[in-house]
Structure formats: C-alpha cells, structure tokens
Design an enzyme around this catalytic site. Structure first.
Site, PDB file in Angstrom:
ATOM      1  N   SER A 122      25.902  41.540   4.717  1.00  0.00           N
ATOM      2  CA  SER A 122      26.490  42.302   3.602  1.00  0.00           C
ATOM      3  C   SER A 122      27.212  41.343   2.646  1.00  0.00           C
ATOM      4  CB  SER A 122      27.499  43.327   4.134  1.00  0.00           C
ATOM      5  OG  SER A 122      26.889  44.204   5.017  1.00  0.00           O
TER       6      SER A 122
ATOM      7  N   HIS B 119      20.615  46.270   8.838  1.00  0.00           N
ATOM      8  CA  HIS B 119      21.233  47.367   9.589  1.00  0.00           C
ATOM      9  C   HIS B 119      20.231  48.521   9.765  1.00  0.00           C
ATOM     10  CE1 HIS B 119      25.117  45.796   7.583  1.00  0.00           C
ATOM     11  NE2 HIS B 119      25.281  45.560   8.872  1.00  0.00           N
TER      12      HIS B 119
ATOM     13  N   LYS C 200      41.521  44.954   5.193  1.00  0.00           N
ATOM     14  CA  LYS C 200      40.509  44.212   4.444  1.00  0.00           C
ATOM     15  C   LYS C 200      39.982  45.072   3.303  1.00  0.00           C
ATOM     16  CE  LYS C 200      36.289  42.097   5.810  1.00  0.00           C
ATOM     17  NZ  LYS C 200      35.434  41.877   6.960  1.00  0.00           N
TER      18      LYS C 200
ATOM     19  N   ARG D 249      21.637  38.405  14.898  1.00  0.00           N
ATOM     20  CA  ARG D 249      20.676  37.779  13.994  1.00  0.00           C
ATOM     21  C   ARG D 249      20.316  36.366  14.417  1.00  0.00           C
ATOM     22  NH1 ARG D 249      24.537  38.982   9.089  1.00  0.00           N
ATOM     23  NH2 ARG D 249      25.834  38.221  10.790  1.00  0.00           N
TER      24      ARG D 249
END
Ligand code: PNS
Length: 167
Positions: free
Chosen positions: A129, A18, A42, A91
């Site tokens: 993450s 990031h 979440k 990515r």
C-alpha cells in the site's frame, strides 16, 4: 462448525495483492472477515471508514466476505468473531521477521488463535500500500495494481488536495 477466518490489516488502501489473498482464501474457508485496523496513532491517507467502504464495494458480490473495523488486540477481535484462524500474506523473506514475531505474540496472548500464511501471486510480490501511494503521488501508474475503485479514490484525494504521504 463454520470455518470463519480473519484477514486483518491496515488496508490503506487495499491493493490487488490483498485481493489475491482474499480470493485464494475464499477457496479454502467458509467465510472471511476482513478486519481493518483503526489506528489513531498513524494518520493514513484514507480514513478507516473510507477503507472499509472500498473493500465492501470490491466484494459486494461476495456473500462470504464481511468487512469490519477493529481496535484493541487482534486476538480479542478474532474471539469476538468466532474466528480461530488469522490469515496473513507473506510476500518475501523481508516480511517474515515481523510476521513471525506477530504470530508468536498472538499465540502467546491466545493459544487458540492460529496464524496461517499465504503467498500472493508472484506478480504482486513487490506490491505494498505504501508503494502504491508513493508511486501514484509522484505521477506513476498504479493501474492493475489496485482495484478500479481504489484508483478512482486516489485520483479524488489528489484532485481535492488531500493526498498526504505519511513518513
Ligand atoms: O497491514 P498491516 O499494517 O501489516 O497490519 C498489521 C495488523 C493490523 C495485523 C497489526 O498491527 C495488528 O494486529 N494490530 C492490532 C493490535 C495487536 O493485536 N497487537 C498485538 C499483536 S502484534
């Protein structure tokens, strides 16, 4: 007109992937609003407040970066911040399908908001993450994969017995 862009995400926690995207964005845009999603559905490892605080600390020296938590629709938040461009990191091909859907949904919701994709340095193309949390929880090193402050906060969570890995 100032060329302000939004960089949204969960950032639970922010990784060097990031950070790489933000640093690349800084070379292209006047300012970047890092928008941290408040997601009551979440349960993350870090609270929204903790995520925002870590990002603020990492970019404390950078006046072109601001950090805000948001809920509701991303396009509404972009409008509120007078940002017409949303940047997202891509990515690998595996990211593409979700990102494509999200970009087109956001365009459907608001024709004025444009999504721009940026590739992180290849050294971070495997990084997420979720993996950082799993590797750290299982005793692996995440050194050089996350900023120092994040590593410190991960250690704190673990030592306080507050390390929760969500499914
Ligand atoms: O880091 P993430 O979890 O991939 O980020 C996802 C994020 C925050 C960009 C996305 O969930 C989002 O924009 N949520 C806000 C709700 C919204 O606008 N939904 C409609 C577009 S899919």
């Amino acid at each position: 007109m100032e060329n302000r862009v939004l960089y949204p995400g969960s950032f639970d926690p922010i990784t060097n992937g990031h950070v790489d995207i933000i640093e690349r964005g800084l070379k292209l845009f006047d300012s970047i609003v890092v928008a941290v999603l408040k997601n009551p559905k979440k349960r993350g490892l870090f609270s929204t407040k903790e995520r925002v605080a870590m990002i603020l600390e990492i970019f404390a020296h950078e006046p072109k970066i601001s950090v805000q938590a948001f809920d509701g629709l991303l396009v509404d938040f972009a409008k509120k911040n007078q940002a017409r461009i949303v940047i997202r990191g891509l990515r690998a091909i595996s990211d593409f399908e979700f990102e494509f859907q999200m970009a087109l949904m956001n365009r459907k919701l608001d024709e004025e908001t444009e999504t721009l994709f940026m590739m992180p340095s290849v050294g971070y193309s495997f990084l997420s993450s979720r993996m950082v949390k799993e590797v750290f929880f299982l005793g692996g090193s995440v050194h050089n994969l996350v900023p120092e402050i994040v590593e410190k906060k991960l250690e704190q969570k673990l030592s306080q017995g507050k390390f929760v890995l969500s499914p």
